[in-house]
Scaffold this motif. Structure first.
Motif, PDB file in Angstrom:
ATOM      1  N   SER A 193      46.054  43.023  48.148  1.00 11.13           N
ATOM      2  CA  SER A 193      44.646  42.635  48.075  1.00 11.13           C
ATOM      3  C   SER A 193      44.077  42.804  46.669  1.00 11.13           C
ATOM      4  CB  SER A 193      43.825  43.497  49.043  1.00 11.13           C
ATOM      5  OG  SER A 193      43.751  44.829  48.563  1.00 11.13           O
ATOM      6  N   TRP A 194      42.909  42.218  46.475  1.00 13.54           N
ATOM      7  CA  TRP A 194      42.168  42.377  45.231  1.00 13.54           C
ATOM      8  C   TRP A 194      41.929  43.871  44.957  1.00 13.54           C
ATOM      9  CZ3 TRP A 194      41.010  40.540  40.761  1.00 13.54           C
ATOM     10  CH2 TRP A 194      39.940  41.048  40.030  1.00 13.54           C
ATOM     11  N   ASP A 195      41.543  44.629  45.970  1.00 12.86           N
ATOM     12  CA  ASP A 195      41.286  46.065  45.774  1.00 12.86           C
ATOM     13  C   ASP A 195      42.544  46.798  45.313  1.00 12.86           C
ATOM     14  OD1 ASP A 195      38.620  45.746  46.467  1.00 12.86           O
ATOM     15  OD2 ASP A 195      38.929  46.350  48.555  1.00 12.86           O
ATOM     16  N   GLN A 196      43.694  46.428  45.840  1.00 10.31           N
ATOM     17  CA  GLN A 196      44.951  47.035  45.394  1.00 10.31           C
ATOM     18  C   GLN A 196      45.234  46.663  43.939  1.00 10.31           C
ATOM     19  OE1 GLN A 196      47.028  45.438  48.942  1.00 10.31           O
ATOM     20  NE2 GLN A 196      48.121  47.396  48.930  1.00 10.31           N
ATOM     21  N   GLN A 197      44.955  45.411  43.579  1.00  9.78           N
ATOM     22  CA  GLN A 197      45.164  44.968  42.202  1.00  9.78           C
ATOM     23  C   GLN A 197      44.261  45.761  41.264  1.00  9.78           C
ATOM     24  OE1 GLN A 197      47.540  42.527  41.131  1.00  9.78           O
ATOM     25  NE2 GLN A 197      47.026  43.572  39.234  1.00  9.78           N
ATOM     26  N   VAL A 198      42.994  45.899  41.635  1.00  7.17           N
ATOM     27  CA  VAL A 198      42.035  46.659  40.818  1.00  7.17           C
ATOM     28  C   VAL A 198      42.505  48.101  40.647  1.00  7.17           C
ATOM     29  CG1 VAL A 198      39.673  47.585  40.775  1.00  7.17           C
ATOM     30  CG2 VAL A 198      40.067  45.176  41.377  1.00  7.17           C
ATOM     31  N   ALA A 199      43.039  48.691  41.708  1.00  6.86           N
ATOM     32  CA  ALA A 199      43.479  50.081  41.668  1.00  6.86           C
ATOM     33  C   ALA A 199      44.625  50.315  40.682  1.00  6.86           C
ATOM     34  CB  ALA A 199      43.889  50.541  43.069  1.00  6.86           C
ATOM     35  N   LEU A 251      45.825  30.018  39.120  1.00  4.32           N
ATOM     36  CA  LEU A 251      45.376  30.628  40.359  1.00  4.32           C
ATOM     37  C   LEU A 251      46.604  31.234  41.016  1.00  4.32           C
ATOM     38  CD1 LEU A 251      42.888  29.421  42.971  1.00  4.32           C
ATOM     39  CD2 LEU A 251      45.217  29.950  43.731  1.00  4.32           C
ATOM     40  N   VAL A 252      46.487  32.489  41.441  1.00  2.00           N
ATOM     41  CA  VAL A 252      47.557  33.152  42.186  1.00  2.00           C
ATOM     42  C   VAL A 252      47.017  33.522  43.561  1.00  2.00           C
ATOM     43  CG1 VAL A 252      48.805  33.991  40.149  1.00  2.00           C
ATOM     44  CG2 VAL A 252      47.024  35.428  41.170  1.00  2.00           C
ATOM     45  N   LYS A 253      47.874  33.397  44.563  1.00  2.00           N
ATOM     46  CA  LYS A 253      47.464  33.638  45.947  1.00  2.00           C
ATOM     47  C   LYS A 253      48.184  34.839  46.510  1.00  2.00           C
ATOM     48  CE  LYS A 253      46.916  28.968  47.663  1.00  2.00           C
ATOM     49  NZ  LYS A 253      47.467  28.107  48.698  1.00  2.00           N
ATOM     50  N   SER A 254      47.445  35.583  47.327  1.00  2.00           N
ATOM     51  CA  SER A 254      48.052  36.680  48.055  1.00  2.00           C
ATOM     52  C   SER A 254      47.301  36.892  49.363  1.00  2.00           C
ATOM     53  CB  SER A 254      48.006  37.969  47.236  1.00  2.00           C
ATOM     54  OG  SER A 254      48.613  39.021  47.937  1.00  2.00           O
ATOM     55  N   PHE A 287      64.574  33.570  40.168  1.00  3.34           N
ATOM     56  CA  PHE A 287      63.112  33.569  40.128  1.00  3.34           C
ATOM     57  C   PHE A 287      62.575  34.627  39.171  1.00  3.34           C
ATOM     58  CE2 PHE A 287      64.232  31.359  43.972  1.00  3.34           C
ATOM     59  CZ  PHE A 287      63.398  30.253  43.913  1.00  3.34           C
ATOM     60  N   VAL A 288      61.356  34.391  38.727  1.00  3.69           N
ATOM     61  CA  VAL A 288      60.726  35.247  37.732  1.00  3.69           C
ATOM     62  C   VAL A 288      59.406  35.803  38.260  1.00  3.69           C
ATOM     63  CG1 VAL A 288      61.778  33.981  35.798  1.00  3.69           C
ATOM     64  CG2 VAL A 288      59.493  33.327  36.610  1.00  3.69           C
ATOM     65  N   CYS A 289      58.871  36.732  37.511  1.00  2.00           N
ATOM     66  CA  CYS A 289      57.549  37.269  37.807  1.00  2.00           C
ATOM     67  C   CYS A 289      56.821  37.466  36.480  1.00  2.00           C
ATOM     68  CB  CYS A 289      57.640  38.584  38.578  1.00  2.00           C
ATOM     69  SG  CYS A 289      58.455  39.917  37.695  1.00  2.00           S
ATOM     70  N   VAL A 290      55.543  37.705  36.551  1.00  2.00           N
ATOM     71  CA  VAL A 290      54.733  38.084  35.391  1.00  2.00           C
ATOM     72  C   VAL A 290      53.964  39.340  35.794  1.00  2.00           C
ATOM     73  CG1 VAL A 290      54.465  35.711  34.525  1.00  2.00           C
ATOM     74  CG2 VAL A 290      52.724  36.674  36.064  1.00  2.00           C
ATOM     75  N   ASP A 291      53.447  40.052  34.815  1.00  4.46           N
ATOM     76  CA  ASP A 291      52.581  41.188  35.116  1.00  4.46           C
ATOM     77  C   ASP A 291      51.139  40.750  34.922  1.00  4.46           C
ATOM     78  OD1 ASP A 291      54.900  42.614  35.437  1.00  4.46           O
ATOM     79  OD2 ASP A 291      54.560  43.990  33.773  1.00  4.46           O
ATOM     80  N   ILE A 292      50.293  41.166  35.870  1.00  5.05           N
ATOM     81  CA  ILE A 292      48.870  40.830  35.804  1.00  5.05           C
ATOM     82  C   ILE A 292      48.037  42.095  35.965  1.00  5.05           C
ATOM     83  CG2 ILE A 292      49.258  38.499  36.705  1.00  5.05           C
ATOM     84  CD1 ILE A 292      48.092  39.449  39.391  1.00  5.05           C
ATOM     85  N   LYS A 293      46.837  42.055  35.412  1.00  2.86           N
ATOM     86  CA  LYS A 293      45.882  43.147  35.642  1.00  2.86           C
ATOM     87  C   LYS A 293      44.546  42.533  36.035  1.00  2.86           C
ATOM     88  CE  LYS A 293      43.853  43.687  31.082  1.00  2.86           C
ATOM     89  NZ  LYS A 293      43.338  44.603  30.104  1.00  2.86           N
ATOM     90  N   ALA A 294      43.807  43.261  36.852  1.00  2.00           N
ATOM     91  CA  ALA A 294      42.480  42.805  37.260  1.00  2.00           C
ATOM     92  C   ALA A 294      41.579  42.766  36.037  1.00  2.00           C
ATOM     93  CB  ALA A 294      41.907  43.734  38.322  1.00  2.00           C
ATOM     94  N   ASP A 295      40.822  41.699  35.895  1.00  3.49           N
ATOM     95  CA  ASP A 295      39.864  41.562  34.804  1.00  3.49           C
ATOM     96  C   ASP A 295      38.462  41.850  35.339  1.00  3.49           C
ATOM     97  OD1 ASP A 295      38.684  40.937  32.362  1.00  3.49           O
ATOM     98  OD2 ASP A 295      38.717  38.782  32.724  1.00  3.49           O
TER      99      ASP A 295
END
Length: 137
Positions: A14-20, A5-8, A81-89
């Protein structure tokens, strides 16, 4: 496959920004907690994560996929610190609120309930299935 679970805060990302961002996804940066950092390190390409709107909304709104494993976070000048790349599913058909999660005794041990301030959390297979069902998936 592992679940996360990732929080923002939606006013920040936002979710809409992630989807975009589409298939190219986005780097999940600016995590500055060592437990959350370790969770990012443990993520593998293809793992899935719930996308949680924190502070505003307080609900799981979608599912993202990890598309690039941990690498140095370019926003961290200390290089700790690190990061990962994610895409909306996919979005949940019905967002699952924190109140609904807290109301379900089967989710009492979920990291979201026990460690509410942790921004990147593991989710068990059982929790994943139950939250997906609650979200109409």
């Amino acid at each position: 496959m592992a679940y996360w679970l990732v929080k923002s805060e939606p006013s920040v990302w936002s979710w809409d920004q992630q989807v975009a961002k589409g298939a190219k996804g986005e780097a999940w940066t600016s995590v500055r907690n060592y437990t959350a950092r370790q969770n990012l390190v443990n993520m593998k390409k293809g793992d899935k994560a719930f996308f949680y709107h924190s502070n505003e909304g307080k609900e799981i709104v979608g599912i993202v996929e990890i598309i690039k494993e941990a690498y140095l976070d370019p926003t961290d000048k200390t290089e700790k610190f690190v990061c990962v790349d994610i895409k909306a599913d996919k979005p949940l058909k019905t967002p699952v609120t924190m109140a609904a999660i807290k109301a379900d005794k089967k989710l009492a041990d979920m990291a979201l309930v026990k460690y509410s301030r942790l921004s990147v959390q593991p989710v068990t297979t059982e929790e994943w299935k139950l939250v997906c069902k609650m979200g109409g998936m």
